[in-house]
Design an enzyme around this catalytic site. Structure first.
Site, PDB file in Angstrom:
ATOM      1  CG  HIS A  24      -2.150  -0.726   1.160  1.00 18.74           C
ATOM      2  ND1 HIS A  24      -2.901  -1.042   2.255  1.00 18.74           N
ATOM      3  CD2 HIS A  24      -2.822  -1.220   0.097  1.00 18.74           C
ATOM      4  CE1 HIS A  24      -3.972  -1.722   1.881  1.00 18.74           C
ATOM      5  NE2 HIS A  24      -3.945  -1.840   0.575  1.00 18.74           N
ATOM      6  CG  HIS A  80     -10.670  -5.957  -3.387  1.00 18.61           C
ATOM      7  ND1 HIS A  80     -11.189  -4.688  -3.444  1.00 18.61           N
ATOM      8  CD2 HIS A  80      -9.544  -5.854  -2.623  1.00 18.61           C
ATOM      9  CE1 HIS A  80     -10.413  -3.863  -2.756  1.00 18.61           C
ATOM     10  NE2 HIS A  80      -9.403  -4.544  -2.261  1.00 18.61           N
ATOM     11  CD  GLU A  82      -6.017  -2.197  -2.457  1.00 20.44           C
ATOM     12  OE1 GLU A  82      -6.793  -2.748  -1.659  1.00 20.44           O
ATOM     13  OE2 GLU A  82      -5.150  -1.364  -2.103  1.00 20.44           O
ATOM     14  CG  ASP A  84      -3.690  -6.226  -3.579  1.00 21.96           C
ATOM     15  OD1 ASP A  84      -4.599  -5.486  -3.975  1.00 21.96           O
ATOM     16  OD2 ASP A  84      -3.646  -6.668  -2.415  1.00 21.96           O
ATOM     17  CG  HIS A 146      -9.956  -2.997   2.402  1.00 23.13           C
ATOM     18  ND1 HIS A 146      -8.926  -2.107   2.441  1.00 23.13           N
ATOM     19  CD2 HIS A 146      -9.707  -3.804   1.357  1.00 23.13           C
ATOM     20  CE1 HIS A 146      -8.059  -2.385   1.493  1.00 23.13           C
ATOM     21  NE2 HIS A 146      -8.509  -3.404   0.811  1.00 23.13           N
ATOM     22  CG  ASP A 165      -7.940  -7.386   0.631  1.00 21.16           C
ATOM     23  OD1 ASP A 165      -6.946  -8.067   0.331  1.00 21.16           O
ATOM     24  OD2 ASP A 165      -8.217  -6.311   0.070  1.00 21.16           O
ATOM     25  CE1 TYR A 193      -4.043  -8.351   4.619  1.00 17.59           C
ATOM     26  CE2 TYR A 193      -6.167  -8.286   5.724  1.00 17.59           C
ATOM     27  CZ  TYR A 193      -5.417  -8.310   4.565  1.00 17.59           C
ATOM     28  OH  TYR A 193      -6.058  -8.289   3.344  1.00 17.59           O
ATOM     29  CG  HIS A 226      -3.290 -10.515   0.806  1.00 19.53           C
ATOM     30  ND1 HIS A 226      -2.429 -10.298  -0.245  1.00 19.53           N
ATOM     31  CD2 HIS A 226      -4.186  -9.511   0.765  1.00 19.53           C
ATOM     32  CE1 HIS A 226      -2.794  -9.197  -0.885  1.00 19.53           C
ATOM     33  NE2 HIS A 226      -3.858  -8.701  -0.302  1.00 19.53           N
TER      34      HIS A 226
HETATM   35 FE1  FEO Z   1      -7.583  -4.485  -0.841  1.00 16.39          FE
HETATM   36 FE2  FEO Z   1      -5.304  -7.073  -0.986  1.00 16.39          FE
HETATM   37  O1  FEO Z   1      -6.229  -5.566  -1.597  1.00 16.39           O
END
Ligand code: FEO
Length: 401
Positions: A24, A80, A82, A84, A146, A165, A193, A226
């Protein structure tokens, strides 16, 4: 069963990022690396759930090719936006151009703005189902867990929750499951996390867990996007999330300070002694040499925050100021705080610290303590008593809880 097969005909096809140390941007230090988890589900129709960070697209594609020809993929579920998790979409879609993307309305909006691709996209809502043959995928919108687009995917036949996430950890390993790794390290990374990514979203997380619990869906495996997959006892991580989201704390104080010539450091150490001698757990960090991600993790279950700074230009020093801005964004609730620091001719740091604590909604338990120049032994004794007084406030809170 292949090592990558996490359930019958469901394969982990993600990537391990052993060397990433900042996530991030620089908001999260990933001292143990991370993984980007992608899951391939084989049935009459074939679905890929989430992809990986763009630079790892070929690693994911290689793993998919070990199982099937990517051209056979019918659906890509995007839990999601994002990057990643969606960064590899442009590459994988070159190999399965007819695959239909599935996600929330916010996901569609986010993907269009990230990639400007003209992709076949089906918008889904909570309760919608995708029939793959023997297996079904059902979708649960999870806005702000999130990002606004976030979604969970659930496979009832396998009692498998894919929450992206949520319940993740930044933890690079060759192992995939919780019963294959050290549980203390795993929980440390899960705590870090939550503290650094999800802490401000506690009330939303409580609501979402409650909603899923009311659905009465059996879950015997949680496979996040993750880190490690939870299969030994998924209730353990769910209960940890409930505790964190409810702002439950232990009698513990975290001292964070910045010092110019060492006087504030001396105060910090004597305050810590006062707290410790009152049988309250204490952790002490000089912000300049400490890992902010680690400090926030320690603060997650701490009742008390003790913040110190030398005064510079009638204000606190810049590194602690930046830290407090980050802490304010975490929206800690039901905490106690106090401030301390040394000064030269005019004070100011303690007042500024107290101002930020108030803005953050953190209760000031007692008036701050300041010392001119270097603390004398008598002044250090006052710091010790200051620590004891703060410990007493924490104990009082515990007794009245
Ligand atoms: Fe909100 Fe692992 O990205």
């Amino acid at each position: 069963m292949a090592k990558s097969e996490i359930k019958k005909d469901i394969f982990w096809v993600g990537a391990v990022d052993w060397n990433v140390r900042n996530f991030h941007g620089h908001t999260y230090s990933t001292s143990r690396g991370t993984t980007y988890n992608s899951y391939l589900i084989l049935d009459e129709k074939i679905a890929l759930v989430d992809t990986v960070y763009g630079p790892f697209a070929q690693e994911m594609i290689r793993r998919i090719k070990e199982v099937i020809d990517p051209a056979k993929i019918d659906y890509i579920v995007v839990n999601h936006v994002e990057t990643d998790h969606s960064g590899a979409l442009p590459e994988i879609l070159k190999l399965c151009p007819k695959a239909r993307l599935m996600g929330t309305a916010k996901c569609r909006e986010g993907l269009e703005k990230h990639y400007y691709g003209k992709w076949d996209f089906q918008t889904v809502k909570t309760g919608d189902k995708l029939n793959l043959g023997k297996k079904t995928l059902s979708f649960i919108e999870a806005p702000m867990v999130h990002w606004p687009d976030s979604m969970f995917t659930y496979c009832p036949q396998e009692k498998l929750l894919l929450p992206n996430d949520a319940f993740g950890q930044h933890y690079a390993t060759a192992e995939r499951f919780d019963d294959e790794v050290d549980n203390a390290v795993l929980m440390e990374e899960a705590t870090k996390y939550y503290a650094n990514i999800l802490w401000p979203l506690g009330s939303i997380i409580l609501g979402k867990i409650g909603e899923v619990q009311k659905m009465n869906i059996p879950i015997d495996m949680i496979a996040p996007s993750h880190g490690i997959i939870w299969r030994r006892d998924p209730a353990e991580i769910i209960n940890a999330y409930l505790s964190w989201a409810k702002n439950q704390t232990v009698p513990k104080a975290v001292i964070v300070y910045e010092t110019m010539w060492g006087a504030t450091a001396k105060m910090a150490e004597r305050i810590a002694q006062g707290i410790s001698d009152s049988n309250i757990q204490v952790k002490l960090f000089d912000i300049v040499v400490s890992d902010r991600t680690e400090i926030i993790k320690e603060m997650l279950n701490a009742k008390g925050f003790v913040i110190g700074s030398s005064t510079h230009d009638n204000d606190m020093l810049p590194t602690i100021a930046a830290f407090l801005e980050f802490l304010k964004g975490s929206k800690p609730r039901e905490r106690l705080a106090c401030a301390f620091g040394s000064y030269g001719w005019a004070g100011g740091a303690t007042k500024e610290i107290e101002g930020i604590m108030k803005e953050a909604g953190i209760e000031l338990a007692q008036a701050g303590i300041g010392v001119k120049y270097t603390p004398s032994e008598e002044e250090l004794n006052l710091c010790y008593e200051f620590g004891k007084e703060f410990a007493g406030k924490i104990l009082q809170e515990k007794l009245s809880a």
